[in-house]
Design a protein around this motif. Structure first.
Motif, PDB file in Angstrom:
ATOM      1  N   SER A 123     -28.568  41.349  39.205  1.00  0.00           N
ATOM      2  CA  SER A 123     -27.380  42.009  38.643  1.00  0.00           C
ATOM      3  C   SER A 123     -27.202  43.412  39.218  1.00  0.00           C
ATOM      4  O   SER A 123     -26.071  43.864  39.476  1.00  0.00           O
ATOM      5  CB  SER A 123     -27.515  42.068  37.115  1.00  0.00           C
ATOM      6  N   GLN A 124     -28.296  44.103  39.443  1.00  0.00           N
ATOM      7  CA  GLN A 124     -28.199  45.438  40.062  1.00  0.00           C
ATOM      8  C   GLN A 124     -27.650  45.339  41.481  1.00  0.00           C
ATOM      9  O   GLN A 124     -26.830  46.177  41.891  1.00  0.00           O
ATOM     10  CB  GLN A 124     -29.578  46.103  40.072  1.00  0.00           C
ATOM     11  N   ARG A 125     -28.040  44.318  42.224  1.00  0.00           N
ATOM     12  CA  ARG A 125     -27.532  44.159  43.584  1.00  0.00           C
ATOM     13  C   ARG A 125     -26.052  43.781  43.573  1.00  0.00           C
ATOM     14  O   ARG A 125     -25.287  44.226  44.432  1.00  0.00           O
ATOM     15  CB  ARG A 125     -28.353  43.105  44.326  1.00  0.00           C
ATOM     16  N   ARG A 126     -25.639  42.969  42.598  1.00  0.00           N
ATOM     17  CA  ARG A 126     -24.207  42.612  42.497  1.00  0.00           C
ATOM     18  C   ARG A 126     -23.368  43.852  42.218  1.00  0.00           C
ATOM     19  O   ARG A 126     -22.284  44.028  42.801  1.00  0.00           O
ATOM     20  CB  ARG A 126     -24.006  41.588  41.384  1.00  0.00           C
ATOM     21  N   GLN A 127     -23.862  44.703  41.325  1.00  0.00           N
ATOM     22  CA  GLN A 127     -23.122  45.932  41.031  1.00  0.00           C
ATOM     23  C   GLN A 127     -23.031  46.823  42.270  1.00  0.00           C
ATOM     24  O   GLN A 127     -21.985  47.430  42.537  1.00  0.00           O
ATOM     25  CB  GLN A 127     -23.809  46.691  39.893  1.00  0.00           C
ATOM     26  N   ALA A 128     -24.104  46.890  43.018  1.00  0.00           N
ATOM     27  CA  ALA A 128     -24.092  47.717  44.222  1.00  0.00           C
ATOM     28  C   ALA A 128     -23.130  47.153  45.255  1.00  0.00           C
ATOM     29  O   ALA A 128     -22.402  47.916  45.920  1.00  0.00           O
ATOM     30  CB  ALA A 128     -25.501  47.795  44.803  1.00  0.00           C
ATOM     31  N   ARG A 129     -23.064  45.844  45.398  1.00  0.00           N
ATOM     32  CA  ARG A 129     -22.113  45.246  46.352  1.00  0.00           C
ATOM     33  C   ARG A 129     -20.677  45.433  45.893  1.00  0.00           C
ATOM     34  O   ARG A 129     -19.777  45.640  46.702  1.00  0.00           O
ATOM     35  CB  ARG A 129     -22.428  43.757  46.527  1.00  0.00           C
ATOM     36  N   ALA A 130     -20.465  45.358  44.568  1.00  0.00           N
ATOM     37  CA  ALA A 130     -19.107  45.545  44.046  1.00  0.00           C
ATOM     38  C   ALA A 130     -18.640  46.968  44.299  1.00  0.00           C
ATOM     39  O   ALA A 130     -17.465  47.204  44.659  1.00  0.00           O
ATOM     40  CB  ALA A 130     -19.070  45.225  42.546  1.00  0.00           C
ATOM     41  N   LEU A 131     -19.542  47.919  44.145  1.00  0.00           N
ATOM     42  CA  LEU A 131     -19.150  49.301  44.406  1.00  0.00           C
ATOM     43  C   LEU A 131     -18.886  49.546  45.893  1.00  0.00           C
ATOM     44  O   LEU A 131     -18.028  50.363  46.251  1.00  0.00           O
ATOM     45  CB  LEU A 131     -20.270  50.249  43.931  1.00  0.00           C
TER      46      LEU A 131
END
Length: 782
Positions: free
Chosen positions: A411-419
């Protein structure tokens, strides 16, 4: 004849003071007027009254005197005391013998002649001279002494004529006159060495032991005979000496006279001329030899001047020697310094390597553990009859916590990719290399301590011994001043060994797996060596010792071993960032080694071999694509389908990373690893179990996109490479199924994939078989 002495001859050497006194009196100079009279040279035995007078006279002599020096007076006073205590008879006899000895000493040449003559007619001579020579008595000797003192007083000087030294020494003991007649202190000779014994003295010494054994009568007879013979010899010697002097003077006068009556031979001009010619020839020869010597000397002078001039012109030889000596000392000190520091460098290097290895092993173990737990969990979910046993319960208790941690990181990596705006991302292609905050702090702390220790290694060393640029500057000066000796010493082979510890020290904090790592060409040591090689003015004759090989040798001996350690122990082939950074550094390194010989090629082959082995290990240990029933994976939201998709795309990621080595690894090796071991064994299995559709076409398109383009550059190529045969057949099967379904647009995508991989014959056959004439234009465009 003179008075006969008392027969106390044994006591002659009893008192040392008497013998010393006799020696002093024997050294007194004789007055000039005494040589004509025989009396002063002889001494008879004094009478009893005479001995009494001598004793009184010597007693008066011990009183104070107005002449002489202090040290002489004290010595005289010390030596006079024993005479008063002793008897008078030994003292008088000592005078006689000392007189004889002195005469024997001063007339040694004449004594040899007298001895030879006396041996022939000794008895006749003694009788003849005994009647002629009168031995003076004591009164006559005393008168002679007064005459000498009077002459000395009148002339006010002391005669230096010691040719005939007076031997009258015993009269000092027998004289009772005024003590002023005694010789002065400066006239006395001080003996410093023992006086050599004469024949008579030795005879006396030899007869002394015998006299002790014989009776007193025999001793007196022998003493009398000896004394008589001595007196006779004195008389003979004096008379003969006078005759010899007179004869010598007459002969010398006769030689000086020139006899005018002597006649010379007649003069012959031929003989004179011959002698003159001979003399002239000798002179000419001598002159020529002198000329030759002169010319030789001239040549020597010229040679010396030229040598001096050469030495003056080449006065830098001393500077050359000084330079070589300083260079030798510098290199020895440099080697000593590096030998001392190499242990610390190895320790720091090992510490950093252990830290990075620990981190890499942590990531690898965590990935494998998570994969194992997640797979086990999904297998349990797929079972309808789940039973709770001790083992399953233990796994069940640990698995949810691990799955929660995995999902939290995702989930942390998904948030980083979304940003970042990266929405086109497939699950499973991310590198799961995040560390917890505690682990990250611990890692950074340890790394900081290592780097601090790394900076302290050479903090106590001068820059000339730890700065690569300064070290190369020393050798550059050598190369510029004395290039011949520089290349003869093979310095290009020595520099890599000298710089190895310093370069290793700079590579301690260098991590080629990081995308932000400093490039090899941007490192200070790399630029310094490039500048050193660029300034080389060597010619083609120095190819064996060329400085152009310094950089490649350093890379081969220093950089490649460290890079190989990273590949074997730390590199993660599943990480695209690490693989990309590693490929970048390897490309630079291998380009620098492209012009090297066999030794460097071996280093290159070792590096590539380690890469291949690490890729094989990653394929065997990290690739896992589970197979589930179609009913299970048809639901795209199910955990089984998601897990399979992540694992498939993770394998595709590894497939891509492997093919990124195109250009570095050989094509056959790369095709074996990427196509043979990974595509055909794992990826094709997953594709065959999947239902044909847009997802399958997308996966196939992605796989084809990662294939190197240079494999299909040949325009005459109509058939693809053999390792892609299974992939082509799968594409044709999928196209046939899709052509009969509603997904007709995906068929064109499959034809494009076939065209890209040069499967043109298969594509044309498929178009004709399926009557897809509208797709023929796609093939014609190729």
């Amino acid at each position: 004849m003179a008075h006969r002495p008392k027969r106390t001859f044994r006591q002659r050497r009893a008192h040392s003071s008497d013998s010393d006194d006799a020696e002093e009196r024997s050294a007194e100079p004789e007055a000039p007027g005494e040589q004509a009279a025989p009396g002063p040279t002889e001494e008879g035995p004094p009478s009893g009254g005479g001995r009494t007078e001598v004793t009184d006279w010597r007693a008066r002599a011990r009183g104070p005197r107005g002449r002489g020096r202090v040290w002489a007076s004290s010595r005289r006073a010390a030596g006079a005391a024993p005479r008063a205590e002793g008897s008078d008879v030994p003292e008088s006899r000592m005078v006689d013998l000392s007189t004889d000895e002195e005469s024997e000493t001063h007339h040694s040449p004449e004594s040899k002649d007298d001895h030879s003559s006396s041996s022939n007619s000794s008895s006749s001579l003694e009788e003849e001279f005994s009647s002629i020579v009168n031995i003076p008595d004591a009164a006559f000797i005393q008168a002679a002494r007064r005459k000498r003192e009077l002459a000395r007083t009148q002339d006010d000087y002391i005669s230096l004529d010691v040719k005939h030294t007076s031997v009258i020494t015993g009269m000092k003991k027998s004289s009772d006159e005024d003590p002023e007649s005694e010789p002065d202190d400066h006239e006395k000779r001080i003996p410093f060495t023992p006086k050599p014994q004469t024949l008579r003295q030795r005879m006396a010494d030899e007869t002394t032991p015998r006299n002790e054994e014989t009776s007193d009568e025999s001793q007196e007879d022998e003493t009398q005979d000896i004394w008589e013979r001595q007196q006779m010899r004195k008389a003979v010697r004096i008379t003969k000496g006078r005759d010899l002097d007179l004869s010598y003077n007459s002969e010398s006068q006769e030689v000086k006279k020139f006899d005018t009556s002597t006649s010379f031979p007649p003069v012959n001009l031929e003989i004179i001329k011959k002698q003159l010619n001979t003399r002239l020839t000798l002179l000419q020869d001598t002159h020529r030899s002198h000329l030759r010597e002169y010319e030789k000397y001239i040549q020597d002078v010229k040679s010396s001047k030229s040598t001096i001039q050469k030495l003056e012109n080449s006065s830098n030889q001393a500077l050359n020697f000084k330079f070589y000596k300083s260079m030798k000392i510098y290199v020895e000190n440099l080697i000593d310094c590096l030998n001392e520091k190499i242990i610390s460098i190895q320790e720091i290097e090992s510490s950093m390597h252990a830290l990075l290895l620990k981190q890499a092993m942590t990531f690898m173990k965590r990935r494998q553990d998570e994969l194992k737990h997640e797979s086990t969990y999904l297998q349990q979910l797929s079972r309808k009859a789940e039973t709770s046993t001790n083992g399953s319960l233990a796994v069940g208790e640990k698995t949810p916590w691990i799955l929660e941690e995995i999902e939290s990181r995702r989930s942390q990596r998904r948030q980083a990719r979304a940003l970042s705006g990266n929405c086109d991302h497939q699950e499973g292609t991310s590198s799961d290399d995040e560390l917890s905050s505690a682990d990250m702090i611990d890692f950074q702390k340890t790394q900081g301590e290592i780097l601090r220790d790394h900076k302290k290694i050479f903090e106590d060393v001068h820059d000339d011994f730890c700065n690569i640029q300064n070290i190369l500057l020393k050798f550059k000066q050598w190369r510029e001043k004395f290039p011949d000796s520089y290349y003869e010493a093979f310095i290009s082979l020595c520099i890599p060994k000298l710089l190895n510890p310093l370069i290793r020290l700079q590579l301690i904090d260098w991590n080629p797996l990081k995308f932000d790592a400093v490039g090899l060409k941007q490192m200070p040591w790399f630029t310094s060596i490039e500048e050193y090689m660029a300034s080389s003015m060597e010619d083609s004759k120095k190819e064996d010792g060329s400085d152009k090989k310094i950089l490649s040798a350093i890379i081969n001996k220093t950089v490649i071993p460290r890079l190989t350690d990273f590949v074997e122990f730390i590199w993660d082939p599943l990480s695209t960032s690490q693989t990309t950074s590693l490929i970048t550094h390897c490309t630079v390194i291998l380009e620098e080694l492209s012009t090297c010989g066999n030794e460097v090629s071996k280093g290159k082959q070792d590096l590539l071999k380690s890469i291949v082995l690490r890729v094989k290990k990653a394929i065997e240990d990290d690739v896992f694509i589970p197979l589930y029933p179609k009913s299970t994976i048809e639901n795209k939201t199910s955990p089984h389908s998601k897990f399979q998709e992540r694992q498939f795309w993770s394998s595709v990621k590894l497939f891509r990373n492997i093919l990124l080595w195109n250009g570095l690894l050989p094509d056959d090796t790369l095709q074996e690893l990427g196509l043979g071991k990974l595509l055909n064994r794992y990826l094709m299995t997953a594709l065959l179990t999947a239902s044909p559709g847009p997802d399958v076409v997308k996966k196939c398109s992605q796989i084809a996109a990662y294939l190197p383009a240079k494999w299909f550059q040949s325009s005459a190529m109509r058939t693809s490479i053999p390792q892609l045969e299974n992939f082509i057949q799968f594409l044709l099967q999928s196209a046939q199924k899709l052509s009969r379904s509603e997904f007709r647009d995906e068929v064109k995508e499959i034809i494009l994939i076939l065209v890209k991989i040069k499967a043109l014959n298969q594509a044309e056959s498929f178009i004709e078989e399926c009557h897809l004439d509208h797709l023929k234009s796609v093939i014609k465009e190729v």
